[in-house]
Design a protein around this motif. Structure first.
Motif, mmCIF file in Angstrom:
data_model
loop_
_atom_site.group_PDB
_atom_site.id
_atom_site.type_symbol
_atom_site.label_atom_id
_atom_site.label_comp_id
_atom_site.label_asym_id
_atom_site.label_seq_id
_atom_site.Cartn_x
_atom_site.Cartn_y
_atom_site.Cartn_z
ATOM 1 N N LEU A 218 29.154 43.307 47.215
ATOM 2 C CA LEU A 218 29.897 44.222 48.084
ATOM 3 C C LEU A 218 31.160 43.526 48.577
ATOM 4 O O LEU A 218 31.130 42.349 48.957
ATOM 5 N N GLU A 219 32.258 44.280 48.563
ATOM 6 C CA GLU A 219 33.545 43.790 49.094
ATOM 7 C C GLU A 219 33.957 42.453 48.462
ATOM 8 O O GLU A 219 34.458 41.573 49.138
ATOM 9 N N GLU A 220 33.747 42.347 47.157
ATOM 10 C CA GLU A 220 34.188 41.157 46.427
ATOM 11 C C GLU A 220 35.394 41.546 45.582
ATOM 12 O O GLU A 220 35.415 42.640 44.993
ATOM 13 N N SER A 221 36.396 40.663 45.482
ATOM 14 C CA SER A 221 37.577 40.994 44.669
ATOM 15 C C SER A 221 37.799 40.026 43.509
ATOM 16 O O SER A 221 38.560 40.324 42.595
ATOM 17 N N TRP A 222 37.141 38.852 43.530
ATOM 18 C CA TRP A 222 37.302 37.890 42.434
ATOM 19 C C TRP A 222 36.142 36.902 42.410
ATOM 20 O O TRP A 222 35.459 36.716 43.414
ATOM 21 N N TYR A 223 35.928 36.291 41.246
ATOM 22 C CA TYR A 223 35.000 35.163 41.147
ATOM 23 C C TYR A 223 35.455 34.268 40.004
ATOM 24 O O TYR A 223 36.234 34.670 39.135
ATOM 25 N N LEU A 224 34.957 33.032 40.025
ATOM 26 C CA LEU A 224 35.335 32.035 39.029
ATOM 27 C C LEU A 224 34.198 31.788 38.039
ATOM 28 O O LEU A 224 33.032 31.787 38.418
ATOM 29 N N ALA A 225 34.587 31.573 36.779
ATOM 30 C CA ALA A 225 33.629 31.152 35.755
ATOM 31 C C ALA A 225 34.343 30.143 34.869
ATOM 32 O O ALA A 225 34.813 30.454 33.784
ATOM 33 N N GLY A 226 34.483 28.919 35.385
ATOM 34 C CA GLY A 226 35.257 27.902 34.682
ATOM 35 C C GLY A 226 36.744 28.142 34.899
ATOM 36 O O GLY A 226 37.192 28.368 36.019
ATOM 37 N N GLU A 227 37.507 28.143 33.816
ATOM 38 C CA GLU A 227 38.945 28.379 33.909
ATOM 39 C C GLU A 227 39.255 29.835 34.241
ATOM 40 O O GLU A 227 40.352 30.164 34.683
ATOM 41 N N ALA A 228 38.302 30.707 33.978
ATOM 42 C CA ALA A 228 38.534 32.144 34.170
ATOM 43 C C ALA A 228 38.373 32.530 35.637
ATOM 44 O O ALA A 228 37.402 32.155 36.292
ATOM 45 N N ARG A 229 39.360 33.274 36.131
ATOM 46 C CA ARG A 229 39.263 33.907 37.450
ATOM 47 C C ARG A 229 39.194 35.408 37.191
ATOM 48 O O ARG A 229 40.149 36.017 36.701
ATOM 49 N N LEU A 230 38.032 35.983 37.468
ATOM 50 C CA LEU A 230 37.774 37.369 37.110
ATOM 51 C C LEU A 230 37.948 38.290 38.310
ATOM 52 O O LEU A 230 37.455 37.988 39.400
ATOM 53 N N SER A 231 38.609 39.415 38.088
ATOM 54 C CA SER A 231 38.768 40.405 39.147
ATOM 55 C C SER A 231 37.513 41.267 39.248
ATOM 56 O O SER A 231 36.834 41.532 38.249
ATOM 57 N N VAL A 232 37.220 41.702 40.464
ATOM 58 C CA VAL A 232 36.072 42.556 40.740
ATOM 59 C C VAL A 232 36.581 43.743 41.550
ATOM 60 O O VAL A 232 37.465 43.579 42.396
ATOM 61 N N VAL A 233 36.051 44.940 41.300
ATOM 62 C CA VAL A 233 36.440 46.062 42.150
ATOM 63 C C VAL A 233 35.640 45.972 43.455
ATOM 64 O O VAL A 233 34.402 45.942 43.427
ATOM 65 N N PRO A 234 36.304 45.856 44.605
ATOM 66 C CA PRO A 234 35.559 45.750 45.863
ATOM 67 C C PRO A 234 34.929 47.102 46.209
ATOM 68 O O PRO A 234 35.641 48.093 46.374
ATOM 69 N N VAL A 235 33.615 47.141 46.269
ATOM 70 C CA VAL A 235 32.918 48.384 46.614
ATOM 71 C C VAL A 235 32.146 48.196 47.916
ATOM 72 O O VAL A 235 31.669 47.102 48.223
ATOM 73 N N SER A 236 32.040 49.287 48.667
ATOM 74 C CA SER A 236 31.266 49.285 49.905
ATOM 75 C C SER A 236 29.886 49.876 49.634
ATOM 76 O O SER A 236 29.657 50.505 48.583
ATOM 77 N N GLU A 237 28.979 49.698 50.580
ATOM 78 C CA GLU A 237 27.649 50.308 50.440
ATOM 79 C C GLU A 237 27.774 51.814 50.251
ATOM 80 O O GLU A 237 27.095 52.408 49.404
ATOM 81 N N GLU A 238 28.660 52.454 51.030
ATOM 82 C CA GLU A 238 28.827 53.907 50.950
ATOM 83 C C GLU A 238 29.300 54.323 49.558
ATOM 84 O O GLU A 238 28.848 55.340 49.018
ATOM 85 N N GLU A 239 30.213 53.534 48.985
ATOM 86 C CA GLU A 239 30.733 53.877 47.656
ATOM 87 C C GLU A 239 29.674 53.719 46.575
ATOM 88 O O GLU A 239 29.610 54.524 45.636
ATOM 89 N N VAL A 240 28.830 52.703 46.702
ATOM 90 C CA VAL A 240 27.745 52.528 45.728
ATOM 91 C C VAL A 240 26.742 53.667 45.855
ATOM 92 O O VAL A 240 26.320 54.264 44.841
ATOM 93 N N ARG A 241 26.366 53.996 47.083
ATOM 94 C CA ARG A 241 25.433 55.109 47.300
ATOM 95 C C ARG A 241 25.991 56.409 46.733
ATOM 96 O O ARG A 241 25.272 57.166 46.057
ATOM 97 N N GLU A 242 27.269 56.663 47.014
ATOM 98 C CA GLU A 242 27.894 57.901 46.541
ATOM 99 C C GLU A 242 27.936 57.943 45.012
ATOM 100 O O GLU A 242 27.677 58.981 44.402
#
Length: 285
Positions: A218-242
């Motif tokens: 929830l509310e994540e926009s990026w994470y690392l996996a070695g050299e790669a910096r990956l974008s994440v769509v930030p979602v809220s609990e309400e958005e996942v439920r919907e």
């Protein structure tokens, strides 16, 4: 995790013209499975000695849901397995035919090392021990791992942004009785609409009345996996439920875990984790 889209993918699928998804696919070419595993499944996040940690929380969510006896059947598909197996430790007692999937060949290779018990495979025994402890059935962790290896029948490519995520001639038996997916949909979707469409696509693999167990950030926009910096769509609990309700599900359970300060290690900006148990509406055939 990776269950995303490749603009140049073969397997008879149409090229992807969406620039956002193409950018996701390009970024994932630098994904390093071992770096991802170190960041998230070795200490401190992989320290399972405290029941308040994120690892025990995820294992408890799965174990308690399967303990209800409601999520069972013959066929289970794990959507976007990444290089991890912990999400299936409680599932394997309830399904005899398990398909693991990932978009990236490097992740499928990493899974193969563990499934074949090859030297150098990532050691999941701490997670297996914890799952056995939570379930309380007196099973040894070796028995647990043996059963999971026996019941994973195949590891397949997947593209959740395609209407037929497993391709037109799927090697997995369909429809599935249950789906599991951990840290996949939000991690490969450039925006909320893409997340919702990906959920719709994987739902086509599930029979009416079947169950989806979803873990994500929830509310994540990026994470690392070695050299790669990956974008994440930030979602809220309400958005996942919907998204689940719009996708034709009844939400049976929804839990959140706030990431404590000592587990915010700079490998991502995740605020909290969610677990959702959802049941596909409709009459089973």
């Amino acid at each position: 995790m990776s269950c995303g889209t490749d603009p140049n993918r073969a397997a008879g699928m149409a090229p992807d013209s969406d620039p956002g998804r193409a950018a996701v696919a390009s970024a994932y070419q630098g994904f390093e499975p071992r770096a991802y595993l170190r960041n998230n499944y070795a200490p401190p996040r992989g320290d399972l000695s405290s029941p308040d940690g994120v690892g025990p929380w995820k294992l408890r969510c799965m174990a308690q849901t399967f303990a209800t006896g409601e999520v069972s059947g013959q066929v289970l598909i794990d959507i976007g397995s990444g290089p991890t197996i912990y999400q299936l430790l409680s599932a394997c007692a309830h399904f005899e035919d398990i398909t693991m999937t990932d978009f990236l060949e490097v992740n499928r290779q990493e899974l193969g090392l563990w499934l074949r018990e090859e030297p150098g495979a990532f050691d999941w025994s701490v997670y297996s021990q914890q799952a056995c402890l939570i379930e309380g059935k007196g099973e040894s962790w070796q028995e647990k791992e043996r059963q999971l290896r026996a019941r994973v029948k195949r590891v397949l490519p997947i593209d959740v942004h395609q209407p037929q995520p497993l391709g037109t001639s799927s090697l997995a038996p369909l429809p599935a009785d249950a789906l599991v997916s951990a840290f996949c949909l939000e991690a490969v979707s450039p925006d909320l609409a893409s997340f919702q469409r990906a959920l719709h696509h994987i739902t086509t693999l599930l029979r009416p009345g079947g169950h989806l167990l979803l873990i994500g950030a929830l509310e994540e926009s990026w994470y690392l996996a070695g050299e790669a910096r990956l974008s994440v769509v930030p979602v809220s609990e309400e958005e996942v439920r919907e998204a689940l309700v719009l996708g034709g599900y009844e939400v049976r359970d929804f839990r959140t875990y706030v990431m404590p300060a000592h587990l915010r290690t700079g490998v991502d900006d995740v605020k909290s984790i969610f677990f959702a148990w959802a049941q596909k509406m409709g009459v089973p055939v």
